[in-house]
Design a protein around this motif. Structure first.
Motif, short mmCIF file in Angstrom:
data_model
loop_
_atom_site.label_atom_id
_atom_site.label_comp_id
_atom_site.label_asym_id
_atom_site.label_seq_id
_atom_site.Cartn_x
_atom_site.Cartn_y
_atom_site.Cartn_z
N PRO A 185 0.85 -1.09 -0.20
CA PRO A 185 -0.27 0.01 0.11
C PRO A 185 0.78 1.27 0.17
N VAL A 186 1.94 1.35 0.68
CA VAL A 186 2.78 2.51 0.97
C VAL A 186 3.48 2.85 -0.65
N TYR A 210 1.46 5.96 -7.73
CA TYR A 210 0.55 6.36 -8.44
C TYR A 210 0.22 7.78 -8.57
N LEU A 211 0.72 8.51 -7.66
CA LEU A 211 0.45 10.00 -7.56
C LEU A 211 1.56 10.78 -7.49
N VAL A 252 -13.33 11.43 -9.00
CA VAL A 252 -12.18 10.72 -9.48
C VAL A 252 -12.09 9.34 -8.87
N ASN A 253 -12.59 8.22 -9.47
CA ASN A 253 -12.22 6.82 -8.72
C ASN A 253 -11.29 6.00 -9.39
N ARG A 254 -10.46 5.57 -8.64
CA ARG A 254 -9.25 4.56 -9.32
C ARG A 254 -8.89 3.64 -8.72
N VAL A 255 -8.65 2.45 -9.12
CA VAL A 255 -8.26 1.15 -8.42
C VAL A 255 -6.70 1.11 -8.70
N VAL A 256 -6.01 1.41 -7.68
CA VAL A 256 -4.47 1.35 -7.66
C VAL A 256 -3.54 0.09 -7.49
N ALA A 257 -4.38 -0.87 -6.97
CA ALA A 257 -3.93 -2.24 -6.66
C ALA A 257 -4.79 -3.35 -6.80
#
Length: 346
Positions: A25-26, A32-33, A274-279
């Motif tokens: 997660p870190v 991602y950003l 804004v919705n995003r799946v990052v993992a």
């Protein structure tokens, strides 16, 4: 153990670690950003202006790590916020986080601590303005960790209903359809509380297919399900005479239009979300495949949506391995076959 077997075992461990790394997660949030000083810029090029306050909220088993990564990116630009994470992790992250407050909650069973966490989250976004940015961090377990019951339904009613559905064999999509229709924060309701501020929701998916409306029960996502769907699920599992009366009465009131539906696609509250799946399982499989190719293996990802009884799935996987060794189908050895999903053990 033969040398060949040991080599295969070490390869499997190496690839598993690569998949875990892709979901750290870190690391995920930091990759991602980025923050330019005036904008939050996402990996896909999306830009969100940062003019007012930056408020962080969220819930989930991985959300403490996500918040830590976000603090490393945004630093003191974060104005404050609240996240709900499992009690066992709360002390650790309370020490590590400087800008975001940690509220301990319970999982897998919803409790009064889940209710308190939801109250704290809603308080954190109360009074947001158009130039504020709310960053919501959600991961597996968020549905239990964060809950705000609708009027007339208690937190105990929701906990009992959830446990009845799980014991009856309801899948996560069915379970969360019912949860969303008993909540003031799930099923898009958080997006309504956040409006008119901008909202960036980053999610680590534990859901097969990565449906964002199901991850943590979709607090910032339009809800395509209805009260009729929720009531039908209760009936499907023959629980109409077992769920708490308050739950049944509220769902029926929703079907009859006496209480409002969850926010739907097209609602203006989602115009600034804004919705995003990052993992996710799929992203981890792709990272493992890339690593395996670099190690010289033929690679196939058979599925990221594996379901079923573990002992039966295992037989199929073993048969595929035998086919590769004996006949080179569907890959010539040395080969790596990757599958992901969620099997069950009964």
């Amino acid at each position: 153990m033969s040398e060949e077997t040991e080599h295969a075992r070490m390869t499997a461990i190496t690839l598993a670690m690569e998949g875990i790394r892709a979901a750290d997660p870190v690391r995920v949030i930091k990759d991602y950003l980025r923050f330019s000083g005036e904008e939050v810029v996402l990996r896909d090029g999306t830009r969100l202006p940062v003019r007012g306050r930056v408020i962080v909220v969220g819930a989930g088993k991985a959300t403490g790590g996500m918040a830590k990564g976000l603090e490393e990116v945004l630093g003191d630009r974060i104005s404050g916020g609240v996240i709900a994470i499992p009690e066992a992790l709360a002390v650790e992250y309370a020490r590590e986080l400087r800008r975001v407050e940690v509220v301990p909650s319970t999982h897998p069973k919803t409790s009064e601590k889940s209710f308190e966490a939801a109250r704290r989250v809603l308080e954190a976004v109360k009074g947001v303005r158009e130039d504020d940015l709310v960053i919501a961090l959600f991961s597996g377990g968020g549905s239990a960790l964060l809950e705000h019951p609708v009027e007339g339904v208690s937190i105990e009613d929701i906990a009992e209903t959830s446990m009845l559905l799980m014991r009856a064999g309801a899948d996560i999509f069915e379970l969360n359809t019912v949860r969303k229709h008993l909540s003031k924060i799930k099923g898009g309701w958080l997006a309504r509380h956040v409006y008119p501020a901008s909202c960036l929701a980053l999610m680590i998916s534990d859901v097969i297919g990565d449906r964002m409306d199901t991850i943590a029960s979709g607090p910032t996502v339009p809800d395509p399900t209805t009260f009729q769907d929720a009531l039908a699920i209760i009936g499907k599992y023959q629980l109409l005479d077992k769920v708490p009366r308050a739950v049944l009465e509220y769902l029926r009131a929703g079907v009859e239009g006496r209480v409002p539906e969850t926010p739907k696609p097209g609602d203006k509250v989602f115009d600034r979300v804004v919705n995003r799946v990052v993992a996710s399982n799929r992203i981890s499989l792709e990272a493992m495949a890339e690593k395996a190719r670099a190690m010289g293996y033929s690679v196939i990802i058979l599925s990221s949506m594996l379901e079923g009884e573990a002992r039966e799935v295992g037989k199929v996987v073993a048969a595929i391995a035998k086919e590769i060794r004996a006949h080179g189908r569907p890959l010539q050895p040395p080969a790596v076959v990757l599958l992901g999903g969620e099997t069950t053990v009964t």
